[in-house]
Design an enzyme around this catalytic site. Structure first.
Site, short mmCIF file in Angstrom:
data_model
loop_
_atom_site.label_atom_id
_atom_site.label_comp_id
_atom_site.label_asym_id
_atom_site.label_seq_id
_atom_site.Cartn_x
_atom_site.Cartn_y
_atom_site.Cartn_z
N GLN A 12 49.16 29.59 47.66
CA GLN A 12 48.67 28.22 47.81
C GLN A 12 49.83 27.25 48.03
OE1 GLN A 12 45.52 27.38 45.17
NE2 GLN A 12 45.43 25.21 45.60
N SER A 93 51.63 35.31 44.68
CA SER A 93 50.51 34.71 43.94
C SER A 93 49.19 34.99 44.65
CB SER A 93 50.77 33.21 43.76
OG SER A 93 49.78 32.63 42.93
N LEU A 94 48.50 33.97 45.12
CA LEU A 94 47.26 34.15 45.88
C LEU A 94 47.42 35.18 46.99
CD1 LEU A 94 44.44 33.22 47.03
CD2 LEU A 94 45.72 31.48 48.29
N ARG A 118 38.32 32.25 41.58
CA ARG A 118 39.61 31.94 40.97
C ARG A 118 39.94 30.46 41.13
NH1 ARG A 118 45.15 32.33 43.06
NH2 ARG A 118 46.60 33.33 41.60
N HIS A 200 50.16 30.05 36.91
CA HIS A 200 51.18 30.95 36.35
C HIS A 200 51.85 30.39 35.10
CE1 HIS A 200 50.60 33.36 39.86
NE2 HIS A 200 50.85 32.33 40.63
N GLN A 249 48.09 38.02 36.61
CA GLN A 249 48.88 37.06 37.37
C GLN A 249 48.48 35.62 37.12
OE1 GLN A 249 47.05 35.96 41.57
NE2 GLN A 249 48.51 37.58 41.75
#
Length: 310
Positions: A12, A93-94, A118, A200, A249
């Site tokens: 993102q 991440s994503l 999410r 995170h 995560q």
């Protein structure tokens, strides 16, 4: 295993207005099909949002996450149709959801539904506890950790992006306090990230059980392409492990320095960012001296990559 080409999928913040317009227009059978499927699965005009939507609409985390996944995967499908076959995939991440989809661990439909969920859960946290994320350059990660530990409130090191760049995440007030101390420490820059929630960090812990329930419903297969997880900087051995890593995560930091180092140790010499941004290719360029690093940020760069693998 000896790898050569790694596909890196962004997270993102890589979204931008019109990011899929050229994909849908120029590649209707591949990229266009991805967005048709996304619109059907999500009940959203995702293709239109990624082609015509304004920046503010795309910034909403519950929209940004499926939008980036769909755009990144659409580019992957364009490249794959031309013969591109990476030896290794990874995601920031994503982007790990996109990597797992590219590796055959997740179906596109399940991946889209999971990242939409999410994003919705993260938006709940953002609405309840105003949060922020800031990229920090010029201060070593261990010193950032020390500064964050001394702040009254939640602010933690969320992304180990490069030796000279980290990201902190937490409540808006605690992040602001940390920024003040980091300026005094000599930070080269402090850049607020275009995200909708404090990813995170421990503020996300309240979501783990709820998201785990969604992950449990989806089918996770063993990888058909080797996957490096940015949670552990190690290869993902099974679908079950992939499911658990996606749960972890939410609160775990992104270990991107270690992930790129692991790819280099496995023999990767060609690092290709597949998605709408150029952040990951920029980070790789800063960490790798002799590797080939490229992006698929626009139509011209996609054409160049296609030509190189033809």
């Amino acid at each position: 295993m000896n790898a050569s080409v790694i596909a890196m999928f962004p997270g993102q913040g890589s979204q931008r207005e019109g990011m899929a317009a050229h994909l849908i227009r120029e590649h209707p059978g591949t990229a266009g099909a991805v967005f048709e499927r996304a619109d059907e699965v999500l009940g959203l005009p995702l293709g239109r949002l990624c082609s015509e939507g304004d920046a503010e609409r795309l910034r909403a985390t519950e929209i940004a996450q499926p939008a980036i996944l769909a755009t990144s995967y659409a580019i992957f499908e364009v490249l794959r149709a031309e013969g591109f076959a990476p030896d290794l995939v990874t995601g920031h991440s994503l982007g790990e959801f996109t990597a797992l989809t590219a590796a055959g661990v997740l179906d596109l439909a399940d991946a889209l539904l999971l990242v939409r969920r999410r994003g919705e859960l993260m938006a709940e946290i953002a609405a309840a506890v105003p949060g922020a994320m800031t990229a920090v350059s010029g201060v070593p990660a261990d010193r950032i950790e020390e500064i964050c530990a001394g702040i009254d409130g939640v602010v933690e090191l969320a992304n180990y992006n490069a030796p000279d760049q980290s990201v902190i995440s937490g409540t808006a007030a605690a992040v602001a306090d940390a920024e003040e101390l980091l300026r005094a420490e000599g930070a080269g820059s402090l850049v607020a990230l275009r995200v909708g929630a404090p990813f995170h960090c421990s503020l996300m812990a309240a979501l783990e059980d709820r998201f785990a329930a969604d992950l449990a419903v989806a089918e996770f297969r063993d990888p058909a392409i080797d996957v490096l997880s940015s949670v552990t900087a190690q290869r993902v051995s099974s679908g079950d492990e992939a499911r658990e890593l996606l749960r972890r995560q939410l609160t775990a930091p992104v270990r991107w320095i270690e992930t790129i180092a692991a790819a280099a140790d496995l023999g990767c010499t060609d690092y290709l960012e597949i998605g709408p941004g150029r952040v990951l290719s920029g980070l790789a360029n800063r960490m790798l001296d002799t590797a080939t690093v490229r992006s698929t940020h626009d139509a011209r760069r996609i054409s160049a990559v296609v030509a190189s693998y033809a």
